[in-house]
Scaffold this motif. Structure first.
Motif, PDB file in Angstrom:
ATOM      1  N   VAL A  98      35.844 -15.335 -34.407  1.00  0.00           N
ATOM      2  CA  VAL A  98      36.626 -14.115 -34.597  1.00  0.00           C
ATOM      3  C   VAL A  98      36.818 -13.848 -36.080  1.00  0.00           C
ATOM      4  N   PRO A 151      35.350  -9.880 -31.104  1.00  0.00           N
ATOM      5  CA  PRO A 151      36.392 -10.261 -30.150  1.00  0.00           C
ATOM      6  C   PRO A 151      36.093 -11.623 -29.517  1.00  0.00           C
ATOM      7  N   ILE A 203      36.649 -13.418 -25.902  1.00  0.00           N
ATOM      8  CA  ILE A 203      37.022 -13.188 -24.505  1.00  0.00           C
ATOM      9  C   ILE A 203      36.780 -14.471 -23.731  1.00  0.00           C
ATOM     10  N   LEU A 224      42.360 -13.101 -24.550  1.00  0.00           N
ATOM     11  CA  LEU A 224      41.600 -12.030 -25.185  1.00  0.00           C
ATOM     12  C   LEU A 224      42.147 -11.881 -26.598  1.00  0.00           C
ATOM     13  N   LEU A 242      41.474 -10.154 -30.488  1.00  0.00           N
ATOM     14  CA  LEU A 242      40.740  -9.196 -31.308  1.00  0.00           C
ATOM     15  C   LEU A 242      41.102  -9.389 -32.779  1.00  0.00           C
ATOM     16  N   MET A 276      44.789 -12.029 -36.314  1.00  0.00           N
ATOM     17  CA  MET A 276      44.226 -11.878 -34.972  1.00  0.00           C
ATOM     18  C   MET A 276      45.332 -11.441 -34.021  1.00  0.00           C
ATOM     19  N   GLY A 280      46.237 -11.251 -29.985  1.00  0.00           N
ATOM     20  CA  GLY A 280      45.752 -11.781 -28.716  1.00  0.00           C
ATOM     21  C   GLY A 280      46.752 -11.697 -27.585  1.00  0.00           C
ATOM     22  N   ILE A 288      40.453  -4.372 -22.679  1.00  0.00           N
ATOM     23  CA  ILE A 288      39.909  -4.684 -24.001  1.00  0.00           C
ATOM     24  C   ILE A 288      40.080  -3.479 -24.933  1.00  0.00           C
ATOM     25  N   ASP A 344      42.339  -3.124 -28.321  1.00  0.00           N
ATOM     26  CA  ASP A 344      41.661  -2.697 -29.548  1.00  0.00           C
ATOM     27  C   ASP A 344      42.448  -1.595 -30.257  1.00  0.00           C
TER      28      ASP A 344
END
Length: 256
Positions: free
Chosen positions: A4, A10, A12, A37, A39, A50, A52, A67, A71
Motif C-alpha cells: 500500500v 489498495p 483487499i 480493506l 486504501l 492509510m 482502513g 471499495i 475511496d
C-alpha cells in the motif's frame, strides 16, 4: 501494508483473496480482523497515511461499491491534509496573533531588527519592552481557559490603545507581550511601560475576588546601551523582567 505504502495500491483481504493461511492468522492476531480493506492517502507524491476498515465475518467479500465508497473518504482525507499543510504555511506568513490581533513573535523580532539598523544608521534611540502577566497560571487553574483568553484580549487592547502609530505591540508568548518603540530612549520607554502597567492594574481594581486582579511586570532595553541587535535587546529586556518579578511583580525595570 508495505505494498500500500510503496506502490500506492489498495489492500483487499477477504475470503476471496488468495493469501496464505498463516497471513490470515497473523492479521487476526494483531488486529482481531479476518477481513480488511485499506486504501492509501496519497499526497505530494507519496503515501502519507492509510485509511482502513475491517470485520471478523466468515465468508465475507468486499463489494465494488464499498471499495468506491471508502475511496471517496480517502480522497476527502487527502484534501483535508493538503488544506492543513497549506494553512501551516500561511500561518508562518501571518503577522498577527490569532487571539489578540496584536503582531506575532516573528513580526516583532524582524521589526525590532529593522528598527535597530535604522537607529544605528541615523544615530537615533530605539527601545524594546517586554511585559509579562503576573500569576496568569494561577488564574488559568482557577478560572479556566476561556476566561484566561478573555483577560489576555483585554490586556492586549490596553496595549494597543497606549502606543503611537509608529510603535508596534505584539504577543510573543502565551502570557507575554512586547513593544517595539522607535525614536524612544529607555527613560521614555519605561514611562510608557509603567503607564500600561498602571492602566492594567487599575482596570482590575473593581474585581471583588483578589485572585482575579491581574497585573503586569516589565523589562525595558535600549539600543545600543543593552545590545546592537534584536537578540541582545530581547535578552536584556527579559533579564530586567526577571528582576521585576523578583522584586514582587507589578514592576517595570530598566536598570539593575
Amino acid at each position: 501494508f508495505s505494498k500500500v505504502i510503496l506502490n500506492n495500491v489498495p489492500l483487499i483481504l477477504d475470503s476471496s483473496a488468495d493469501i496464505h493461511e498463516k497471513l490470515r492468522q497473523s492479521l487476526y492476531t494483531k488486529f482481531k480482523l479476518k477481513n480488511t480493506l485499506v486504501l492509501p492517502i496519497f499526497l505530494r507524491g507519496k503515501v502519507l497515511a492509510m485509511l482502513g476498515i475491517g470485520n471478523s465475518q466468515h465468508d465475507f467479500v468486499y463489494q465494488k461499491e464499498e471499495i468506491d465508497f471508502l475511496d471517496i473518504f480517502a480522497k476527502q482525507v487527502a484534501i483535508s491534509m493538503e488544506t492543513d499543510l497549506l494553512m501551516g504555511r500561511i500561518d508562518k506568513l501571518e503577522t498577527r496573533d490569532a487571539l489578540t490581533d496584536l503582531y506575532n513573535k516573528q513580526f516583532i523580532y524582524s521589526r525590532l531588527q529593522e528598527e535597530i539598523k535604522r537607529a544605528i544608521l541615523y544615530q537615533r534611540p530605539c527601545s524594546f519592552v517586554v511585559l509579562d502577566v503576573d500569576n496568569i497560571k494561577k488564574f488559568h487553574d482557577k478560572f479556566g481557559y476561556l476566561d484566561t483568553e478573555a483577560q489576555l484580549k483585554k490586556i492586549a487592547l490596553i496595549l494597543r490603545d497606549s502606543i503611537t502609530e509608529v510603535d508596534r505591540a505584539g504577543r510573543i508568548d502565551d502570557d507575554e507581550f512586547a513593544i517595539v518603540l522607535p525614536e524612544k530612549n529607555k527613560r521614555r520607554a519605561e514611562e510608557i511601560a509603567n503607564s500600561i502597567r498602571k492602566k492594567v492594574e487599575q482596570s482590575y481594581m473593581g474585581e471583588v475576588d483578589e485572585s482575579r486582579r491581574l497585573t503586569l511586570s516589565g523589562g525595558v532595553s535600549e539600543n545600543p546601551l543593552d545590545g546592537v541587535d534584536a537578540d541582545g535587546l530581547i535578552a536584556k529586556a527579559k533579564e530586567f523582567l526577571k528582576i521585576a518579578k523578583e522584586r514582587g511583580k507589578n514592576h517595570v525595570v530598566g536598570i539593575k
